[in-house]
Design an enzyme around this catalytic site. Structure first.
Site, PDB file in Angstrom:
ATOM      1  N   CYS A 231      70.554  74.684 -66.759  1.00 23.39           N
ATOM      2  CA  CYS A 231      70.170  74.841 -68.138  1.00 23.39           C
ATOM      3  C   CYS A 231      70.185  76.465 -68.487  1.00 23.39           C
ATOM      4  O   CYS A 231      69.592  77.125 -67.680  1.00 23.39           O
ATOM      5  CB  CYS A 231      68.963  74.099 -68.249  1.00 23.39           C
ATOM      6  SG  CYS A 231      68.254  74.135 -69.915  1.00 23.39           S
ATOM      7  N   LEU A 232      70.788  76.714 -69.522  1.00 26.24           N
ATOM      8  CA  LEU A 232      70.771  78.014 -69.942  1.00 26.24           C
ATOM      9  C   LEU A 232      69.328  78.499 -70.215  1.00 26.24           C
ATOM     10  O   LEU A 232      69.019  79.515 -70.106  1.00 26.24           O
ATOM     11  CB  LEU A 232      71.367  78.069 -71.366  1.00 26.24           C
ATOM     12  CG  LEU A 232      73.022  78.137 -71.104  1.00 26.24           C
ATOM     13  CD1 LEU A 232      73.376  78.085 -72.609  1.00 26.24           C
ATOM     14  CD2 LEU A 232      73.535  79.034 -70.280  1.00 26.24           C
TER      15      LEU A 232
END
Ligand code: NI
Length: 167
Positions: free
Chosen positions: A91-92
């Protein structure tokens, strides 16, 4: 278009629940364009508005190898799920952490596109995972919330250390 700052876990704003979009007006279209640019620049395969601190039900995704097939999902709803898969997710908002999460193997999702047109998408594999992951963001849920408390505590410590170093 502009690149938007991405909230980093454990920022509490990632736990806000997004509201449905009413009118798809110029401001929403600009936001979608900015989110798309931000996702490609990161680089990532999906981004939810929650991650750029806008609490509206908007997602952009591109799982293509050529990075030229963006999918915009506004007010998405899953209408069917089938099977189970367990692939590593990242996930960013949770940099450098990858963990397998149990998801449906196939889903059908209904949403509006960037022009406000209703459509239905049958997704499987990575795309299905990505849609489920991003829809969790809109509910104020991050993938590490599925992990054990011990694992999550370790991840938070690691990320806070990382964020301190960068600041
Ligand atoms: Ni994410």
């Amino acid at each position: 278009m502009a690149r938007l700052p991405i909230l980093l876990y454990p920022d509490t704003r990632l736990y806000k629940k997004a509201s449905p979009v009413g009118n798809i007006d110029a401001a929403i279209r600009t936001l979608v364009a900015d989110m798309t640019e931000t996702m490609y620049a990161a680089p990532g395969i999906g981004l939810a508005a929650t991650q750029v601190d806008v609490h509206k039900q908007i997602i952009v995704i591109d799982v293509s190898e050529t990075r030229d097939q963006p999918i915009v999902l506004i007010n998405p709803e899953i209408s069917g799920r089938e099977g189970i898969q367990n692939i590593d997710e990242g996930c960013l908002s949770v940099p450098d952490i990858y963990e397998p999460i149990e998801r449906a193997q196939r889903i059908t999702v209904r949403a509006l596109d960037g022009q406000g047109k209703a459509f239905s998408l049958d997704a499987e594999g990575l795309l299905a995972v990505c849609v489920q992951h991003e829809m969790d963001h809109l509910e104020g849920k991050v993938f590490v919330d599925y992990l054990s408390r011990l694992k999550r505590t370790r991840i938070i410590a690691k990320l806070l250390k990382q964020q301190k170093k960068r600041a």
